[in-house]
Design a protein around this motif. Structure first.
Motif, short mmCIF file in Angstrom:
data_model
loop_
_atom_site.label_atom_id
_atom_site.label_comp_id
_atom_site.label_asym_id
_atom_site.label_seq_id
_atom_site.Cartn_x
_atom_site.Cartn_y
_atom_site.Cartn_z
N TRP A 1 -56.00 26.35 8.83
CA TRP A 1 -55.94 25.21 9.75
C TRP A 1 -54.61 25.14 10.47
CZ3 TRP A 1 -59.02 22.35 12.41
CH2 TRP A 1 -60.34 22.20 12.01
N LYS A 2 -53.53 25.43 9.78
CA LYS A 2 -52.21 25.42 10.43
C LYS A 2 -52.17 26.49 11.53
CE LYS A 2 -47.30 25.10 9.51
NZ LYS A 2 -47.12 23.76 10.00
N ILE A 3 -52.71 27.66 11.23
CA ILE A 3 -52.74 28.71 12.24
C ILE A 3 -53.66 28.29 13.38
CG2 ILE A 3 -53.41 31.10 12.74
CD1 ILE A 3 -52.64 31.72 9.78
N TRP A 4 -54.83 27.74 13.07
CA TRP A 4 -55.79 27.35 14.11
C TRP A 4 -55.19 26.32 15.06
CZ3 TRP A 4 -58.98 28.03 17.61
CH2 TRP A 4 -59.69 26.99 18.21
N ARG A 5 -54.53 25.30 14.53
CA ARG A 5 -53.93 24.28 15.40
C ARG A 5 -52.90 24.91 16.34
NH1 ARG A 5 -54.42 21.36 10.58
NH2 ARG A 5 -52.26 21.76 10.05
N ALA A 6 -52.07 25.81 15.80
CA ALA A 6 -51.06 26.48 16.63
C ALA A 6 -51.73 27.43 17.61
CB ALA A 6 -50.07 27.23 15.74
N TYR A 7 -52.78 28.10 17.18
CA TYR A 7 -53.48 29.06 18.04
C TYR A 7 -54.11 28.34 19.23
CZ TYR A 7 -55.80 33.51 18.95
OH TYR A 7 -56.19 34.70 19.50
N GLU A 8 -54.81 27.26 18.94
CA GLU A 8 -55.46 26.51 20.01
C GLU A 8 -54.44 25.98 21.01
OE1 GLU A 8 -59.02 23.29 20.38
OE2 GLU A 8 -57.50 22.85 18.86
N LYS A 9 -53.35 25.43 20.50
CA LYS A 9 -52.30 24.91 21.38
C LYS A 9 -51.67 26.03 22.20
CE LYS A 9 -48.14 22.07 21.22
NZ LYS A 9 -47.22 21.34 20.33
N SER A 10 -51.44 27.17 21.56
CA SER A 10 -50.84 28.31 22.26
C SER A 10 -51.73 28.79 23.40
CB SER A 10 -50.62 29.46 21.27
OG SER A 10 -49.72 29.09 20.26
N ARG A 11 -53.02 28.93 23.12
CA ARG A 11 -53.95 29.38 24.16
C ARG A 11 -54.08 28.34 25.27
NH1 ARG A 11 -57.82 33.30 23.55
NH2 ARG A 11 -58.07 32.74 25.73
N ASP A 12 -54.17 27.05 24.88
CA ASP A 12 -54.26 25.99 25.90
C ASP A 12 -53.03 25.98 26.79
OD1 ASP A 12 -56.74 25.21 24.93
OD2 ASP A 12 -55.99 23.38 23.95
N ASN A 13 -51.89 26.35 26.22
CA ASN A 13 -50.64 26.40 26.99
C ASN A 13 -50.43 27.74 27.69
OD1 ASN A 13 -49.95 23.80 26.32
ND2 ASN A 13 -48.58 24.38 24.64
N GLU A 14 -51.45 28.59 27.66
CA GLU A 14 -51.44 29.88 28.34
C GLU A 14 -50.36 30.83 27.85
OE1 GLU A 14 -51.81 29.48 32.63
OE2 GLU A 14 -52.91 27.60 32.38
N ASN A 15 -50.03 30.74 26.56
CA ASN A 15 -49.12 31.72 25.96
C ASN A 15 -49.92 32.97 25.61
OD1 ASN A 15 -46.55 30.36 25.86
ND2 ASN A 15 -47.51 28.95 24.43
N GLU A 16 -49.29 34.12 25.77
CA GLU A 16 -49.97 35.38 25.51
C GLU A 16 -50.24 35.59 24.02
OE1 GLU A 16 -48.28 38.82 27.38
OE2 GLU A 16 -47.83 37.69 29.20
N ILE A 17 -49.36 35.08 23.17
CA ILE A 17 -49.56 35.24 21.73
C ILE A 17 -49.36 33.89 21.04
CG2 ILE A 17 -48.90 37.69 21.72
CD1 ILE A 17 -46.20 36.91 20.59
N LEU A 18 -49.77 33.85 19.81
CA LEU A 18 -49.66 32.67 18.97
C LEU A 18 -48.21 32.19 18.89
CD1 LEU A 18 -50.66 30.74 16.67
CD2 LEU A 18 -50.42 32.70 15.12
N ASP A 19 -48.00 30.89 19.11
CA ASP A 19 -46.67 30.31 18.99
C ASP A 19 -46.70 29.17 17.98
OD1 ASP A 19 -43.88 29.77 19.68
OD2 ASP A 19 -44.65 27.95 20.62
N PHE A 20 -45.82 29.24 17.01
CA PHE A 20 -45.61 28.14 16.08
C PHE A 20 -44.42 27.35 16.59
CE2 PHE A 20 -47.69 31.22 13.26
CZ PHE A 20 -48.67 30.41 12.70
N ASP A 21 -44.65 26.10 16.97
CA ASP A 21 -43.55 25.28 17.48
C ASP A 21 -43.22 24.12 16.54
OD1 ASP A 21 -45.70 23.59 17.88
OD2 ASP A 21 -45.24 23.12 19.95
#
Length: 144
Positions: free
Chosen positions: A50-70
């Protein structure tokens, strides 16, 4: 190797389109049920996924090329996060957390088998006018 996070993101995107196009309560309910069924797959993998999924979804929504943990990553979660990302074919991620312990977290990722790469710029969120993104800086991490 299957990346459940990418699959989930793509399915949720289709479900959102179906919901938006729905013309009846039944169609909207079907879209909601499809979204829940899709996210249930993540749920089966547990809190780390779930932690990865939340970061993944946010990263993709923000048009980042790769997963970002902020956000803060707890020390106890680093090894499990690393393992889950590897299991899902994620080869790299960025870490843009601005917390004071971020350097220590990077070290724990290094100890868990990641290589600390270059510093990169990432999209954090839409700017106030919705025309672009606020930018942030992150360390790129390579999963070995």
């Amino acid at each position: 190797m299957t990346n459940i996070f990418e699959e989930t993101y793509n399915t949720i995107a289709e479900v959102k389109k179906a919901y938006k196009a729905a013309t009846s309560a039944e169609e909207r309910d079907a879209a909601r049920e499809a979204a829940k069924a899709t996210e249930d797959r993540i749920d089966e993998l547990g809190d780390i996924a779930w932690k990865i999924w939340r970061a993944y979804e946010k990263s993709r929504d923000n048009e980042n090329e790769i997963l970002d943990f902020d956000d803060i990553i707890w020390d106890r979660d680093v090894e499990a996060l690393t393992a889950c990302m590897k299991e899902n074919g994620i080869k790299a991620f960025t870490y843009s957390c601005r917390a004071t312990d971020a350097i220590e977290t990077l070290w724990l990722f290094k100890e868990a088998g990641c290589t600390i790469g270059e510093m990169v710029e990432v999209n954090l969120r839409k700017d106030l006018w919705g025309k672009g993104y606020e930018k942030g800086h992150a360390f790129k991490m390579i999963l070995n």
